[in-house]
Design a protein around this motif. Structure first.
Motif, PDB file in Angstrom:
ATOM      1  N   ALA A  95      -1.958   6.829  10.663  1.00 10.50           N
ATOM      2  CA  ALA A  95      -3.023   6.561   9.695  1.00 10.50           C
ATOM      3  C   ALA A  95      -3.651   5.186   9.910  1.00 10.50           C
ATOM      4  N   MET A  96      -2.856   4.231  10.376  1.00 15.22           N
ATOM      5  CA  MET A  96      -3.355   2.877  10.588  1.00 15.22           C
ATOM      6  C   MET A  96      -4.054   2.719  11.934  1.00 15.22           C
ATOM      7  N   ALA A  97      -3.686   3.543  12.909  1.00 19.18           N
ATOM      8  CA  ALA A  97      -4.163   3.381  14.295  1.00 19.18           C
ATOM      9  C   ALA A  97      -5.685   3.314  14.433  1.00 19.18           C
ATOM     10  N   PRO A  98      -6.464   4.152  13.723  1.00 24.01           N
ATOM     11  CA  PRO A  98      -7.927   4.058  13.890  1.00 24.01           C
ATOM     12  C   PRO A  98      -8.487   2.693  13.517  1.00 24.01           C
ATOM     13  N   TRP A  99      -7.856   2.037  12.538  1.00 24.65           N
ATOM     14  CA  TRP A  99      -8.350   0.726  12.111  1.00 24.65           C
ATOM     15  C   TRP A  99      -7.926  -0.360  13.095  1.00 24.65           C
ATOM     16  N   VAL A 100      -6.817  -0.139  13.786  1.00 29.31           N
ATOM     17  CA  VAL A 100      -6.419  -1.050  14.856  1.00 29.31           C
ATOM     18  C   VAL A 100      -7.374  -0.877  16.041  1.00 29.31           C
TER      19      VAL A 100
ATOM     20  N   LEU B 108      -7.316   3.941   3.562  1.00 25.91           N
ATOM     21  CA  LEU B 108      -6.954   2.576   3.941  1.00 25.91           C
ATOM     22  C   LEU B 108      -8.178   1.674   4.052  1.00 25.91           C
ATOM     23  N   ALA B 109      -9.341   2.265   4.271  1.00 26.81           N
ATOM     24  CA  ALA B 109     -10.551   1.457   4.434  1.00 26.81           C
ATOM     25  C   ALA B 109     -10.791   0.550   3.239  1.00 26.81           C
ATOM     26  N   HIS B 110     -10.544   1.071   2.052  1.00 24.80           N
ATOM     27  CA  HIS B 110     -10.799   0.267   0.848  1.00 24.80           C
ATOM     28  C   HIS B 110      -9.905  -0.962   0.802  1.00 24.80           C
ATOM     29  N   TYR B 111      -8.628  -0.794   1.127  1.00 23.92           N
ATOM     30  CA  TYR B 111      -7.697  -1.926   1.066  1.00 23.92           C
ATOM     31  C   TYR B 111      -8.034  -2.968   2.136  1.00 23.92           C
ATOM     32  N   ILE B 112      -8.451  -2.493   3.313  1.00 27.19           N
ATOM     33  CA  ILE B 112      -8.822  -3.411   4.384  1.00 27.19           C
ATOM     34  C   ILE B 112     -10.091  -4.176   4.018  1.00 27.19           C
ATOM     35  N   ASP B 113     -11.082  -3.448   3.495  1.00 34.34           N
ATOM     36  CA  ASP B 113     -12.341  -4.089   3.121  1.00 34.34           C
ATOM     37  C   ASP B 113     -12.159  -5.058   1.957  1.00 34.34           C
ATOM     38  N   ASP B 114     -11.444  -4.605   0.950  1.00 38.44           N
ATOM     39  CA  ASP B 114     -11.355  -5.388  -0.283  1.00 38.44           C
ATOM     40  C   ASP B 114     -10.550  -6.670  -0.091  1.00 38.44           C
TER      41      ASP B 114
ATOM     42  N   VAL C 277       0.852  -1.194   0.000  1.00 39.98           N
ATOM     43  CA  VAL C 277       0.000   0.000   0.000  1.00 39.98           C
ATOM     44  C   VAL C 277       0.883   1.238   0.000  1.00 39.98           C
ATOM     45  N   ASN C 278       0.589   2.160  -0.871  1.00 40.22           N
ATOM     46  CA  ASN C 278       1.337   3.407  -0.960  1.00 40.22           C
ATOM     47  C   ASN C 278       1.353   4.095   0.407  1.00 40.22           C
ATOM     48  N   PRO C 279       2.532   4.352   0.989  1.00 36.15           N
ATOM     49  CA  PRO C 279       2.573   4.969   2.326  1.00 36.15           C
ATOM     50  C   PRO C 279       2.097   6.410   2.358  1.00 36.15           C
ATOM     51  N   MET C 280       1.800   6.983   1.201  1.00 37.46           N
ATOM     52  CA  MET C 280       1.254   8.332   1.187  1.00 37.46           C
ATOM     53  C   MET C 280      -0.251   8.334   1.439  1.00 37.46           C
TER      54      MET C 280
ATOM     55  N   MET D  35      -6.490  12.495   1.468  1.00 38.65           N
ATOM     56  CA  MET D  35      -5.872  11.680   0.427  1.00 38.65           C
ATOM     57  C   MET D  35      -4.372  11.906   0.381  1.00 38.65           C
ATOM     58  N   ALA D  36      -3.691  10.978  -0.288  1.00 37.71           N
ATOM     59  CA  ALA D  36      -2.245  11.085  -0.452  1.00 37.71           C
ATOM     60  C   ALA D  36      -1.891  12.392  -1.142  1.00 37.71           C
ATOM     61  N   ALA D  37      -0.734  12.936  -0.801  1.00 40.80           N
ATOM     62  CA  ALA D  37      -0.349  14.260  -1.287  1.00 40.80           C
ATOM     63  C   ALA D  37      -0.324  14.331  -2.808  1.00 40.80           C
ATOM     64  N   TYR D  38       0.111  13.248  -3.489  1.00 38.89           N
ATOM     65  CA  TYR D  38       0.221  13.325  -4.940  1.00 38.89           C
ATOM     66  C   TYR D  38      -1.140  13.338  -5.622  1.00 38.89           C
ATOM     67  N   LYS D  39      -2.207  12.976  -4.898  1.00 34.54           N
ATOM     68  CA  LYS D  39      -3.558  13.008  -5.474  1.00 34.54           C
ATOM     69  C   LYS D  39      -4.231  14.362  -5.284  1.00 34.54           C
TER      70      LYS D  39
END
Length: 556
Positions: free
Chosen positions: A132-137, A111-117, A102-105, A515-519
């Motif tokens: 960024a990961m802590a809320p899902w933990v 992250l919800a999409h990657y976890i769900d999918d 997963v792109n660290p940006m 969203m990630a900075a590049y987006k």
């Protein structure tokens, strides 16, 4: 079979390759047995031997299995370049599981999409991204998250400039479900027998199309092996080589050229967490690096530094990459400095890196190259799917051992992305191009709406979907704007809700949090309305064409 390019094929290189049937982890195991004391990784002046790398991979794999990871499970890898990325990647494979890079940006909502999918319940991340990961933990969606501090693997006496996340020491973890990297490795768990086969799913990098959320590209140990071995043979690599690793390892080009290929060969990677042109030059000079795969913007940036000519770069033997066409003036400056021609290539997440590369001894400028070993690429009319000939522009389709088996849980996307021709299953790339009379391929446009910003792929539909969550945005259409330095940048045309007070500045600030900075759109235009077709669909192509017709490249 397309074979027009065989006339320019490198001398003493076969047209076809018999690929190994080993798993990706077995490649590391074999290299560790062959070269136990050789440096697999050099990270800010600290060497990590193949023997130590393999030992730490096994210790982490045992920990993952103790936490319930079984064959076929998907494990998120959310980290910047570091030895821990390599260890985690191979530990997941050693446990017969599937790596989800997963792109660290990405930010927490993404992250919800990657976890769900993927239905992943275990993640490995850099400590600078744990926020960024802590809320899902905390929510129990991720039951175990191994957190790594990059500083643990550097030479404390290095004189190299360290990025802030590399300089930061390991922080204490108090959140339930979060496990420090050192604790995971010292837990004393040994993994069970390695059982993965070459046709088993190994890596699930995410790509996207013109609609919907990002899609997982299903790659087996065999498909990853194809581009890994192809690149080594094509570029005449050997175990004594040293590779500069500047491309992000979560991305397929960096993953293959700066990690998997060197490990298969038993050679050494000199790894950087973040791009810094003078640090890169120092590393080339200090370690006599001879191979560097990058993106064009890195070369442009390095050559722009007046101090670059003071470094000894004479050890370089091979420079390659892509992400954008190499400007001719930059190519000429690079040749004057190093005596090397830049070898451009072409690949996708769906092909786990290159399907095409320029012959090292006969590269053409601003060219995708020629189809590699056992790759059959054609040009078709995107509407009729009729095959086209020399110089005719159409959609590039490709068949080869590196093509994904399909999109993860996306039957509709699979049905639309493949076609049968001459008894073969071809992948439709969505890119418009042509080939010349020697069989070299060139790209001219995209069927898909992908925006290429300094090598980062931005999918307008994904950005639009996130922007619709803004309470004051009624409609959004994302397009690209030409940019002299980045190639393209993201522009959003936005229609606000009634009585909205949002401004381009406040919307952009909101986007940075989502969203990630590049987006994040570099340009936001507030519009009264967006053009629509008779059926009511927003005519993004009309906005896009007008933008490129009216906008001169900007130095932003």
């Amino acid at each position: 079979m397309f074979d027009r390019h065989h006339a320019v094929w490198p001398e003493n290189v076969p047209y076809t390759l018999t690929l190994p049937r080993t798993s990706l982890y077995e490649n590391l195991e074999i290299s560790a047995r062959r070269y136990p004391d050789r440096a697999a990784i050099i990270y800010y002046d600290r060497e990590l031997s193949y023997k130590t790398l393999d030992a730490e991979v096994n210790r982490l794999a045992g920990f993952l299995q103790a936490k319930g990871v079984v064959a076929g499970d998907r494990v998120l890898l959310f980290m910047q370049n570091a030895p821990q990325f390599v260890i985690a990647y191979y530990a997941i494979l050693r446990a017969d599981a599937v790596v989800v890079p997963v792109n660290p940006m990405n930010q927490s909502p993404e992250l919800a999409h990657y976890i769900d999918d993927t239905e992943a319940t275990v993640a490995i991340c850099g400590q600078e991204r744990f926020e960024a990961m802590a809320p899902w933990v905390a929510a129990g969606r991720i039951t175990t998250c191994v957190v790594a501090a990059y500083n643990d693997y550097i030479d404390p006496d290095t004189d190299l400039d360290l990025p802030a996340e590399v300089a930061a020491p390991a922080a204490e973890l108090s959140q339930p479900g979060a496990v420090a990297w050192a604790e995971a490795l010292s837990a004393g768990h040994a993994p069970g027998p390695h059982a993965a086969q070459s046709d088993d799913l190994a890596v699930l990098p995410y790509s996207s199309g013109t609609t919907g959320a990002p899609k997982g590209c299903m790659h087996t140990h065999a498909s990853v092996t194809a581009t890994m071995v192809n690149g080594l043979v094509w570029t005449r690599s050997h175990p004594e080589g040293l590779t500069l690793g500047t491309l992000p390892l979560f991305h397929v080009t960096g993953m293959q050229n700066s990690m998997n290929s060197p490990i298969y060969a038993g050679s050494t990677v000199v790894l950087m967490t973040r791009w810094d042109r003078l640090t890169a030059a120092r590393l080339i000079e200090r370690y006599r690096i001879n191979r560097w795969t990058n993106i064009v913007t890195m070369v442009i940036d390095m050559l722009a530094d007046p101090a670059i000519e003071s470094f000894d770069l004479s050890s370089l033997e091979h420079l390659s990459g892509g992400g954008a066409a190499m400007p001719e003036a930059v190519s000429d400056k690079l040749f004057a400095l190093t005596g090397l021609r830049y070898v451009e290539g072409y690949g996708l997440s769906e092909t786990i890196a290159a399907t095409h590369l320029n012959p090292p001894d006969a590269p053409k400028k601003q060219c995708l190259g020629v189809p590699l070993f056992d790759v059959d690429s054609r040009i078709i009319d995107p509407e009729t799917t009729n095959e086209l000939g020399v110089g005719e522009v159409g959609e590039i389709i490709t068949h080869g051992p590196q093509v994904q088996t399909g999109y993860w849980r996306r039957p509709e996307a699979n049905a639309a992305s493949y076609l049968a021709l001459d008894g073969k299953r071809f992948f439709r790339t969505g890119d418009l191009g042509y080939y010349d009379d020697e069989g070299y391929f060139f790209i001219v446009d995209r069927v898909k709406r992908m925006i290429n910003a300094s090598g980062y792929k931005v999918w307008p539909a994904e950005v639009e979907s996130m922007m619709f969550n803004h309470p004051e945005i009624r409609e959004a259409c994302v397009i690209s704007q030409p940019d002299a330095r980045r190639g393209e940048k993201v522009k959003a045309c936005v229609v606000l809700a009634a009585d909205a007070a949002a401004t381009p500045e406040t919307i952009r600030e909101w986007c940075r949090e989502q969203m990630a900075a590049y987006k994040v759109p570099s340009v936001i235009k507030i519009c009264e309305a967006l053009p629509r077709s008779p059926t009511g669909k927003i005519q993004w192509r009309q906005l896009q064409e007008a933008e490129w017709a009216d906008t001169a490249p900007a130095d932003a």
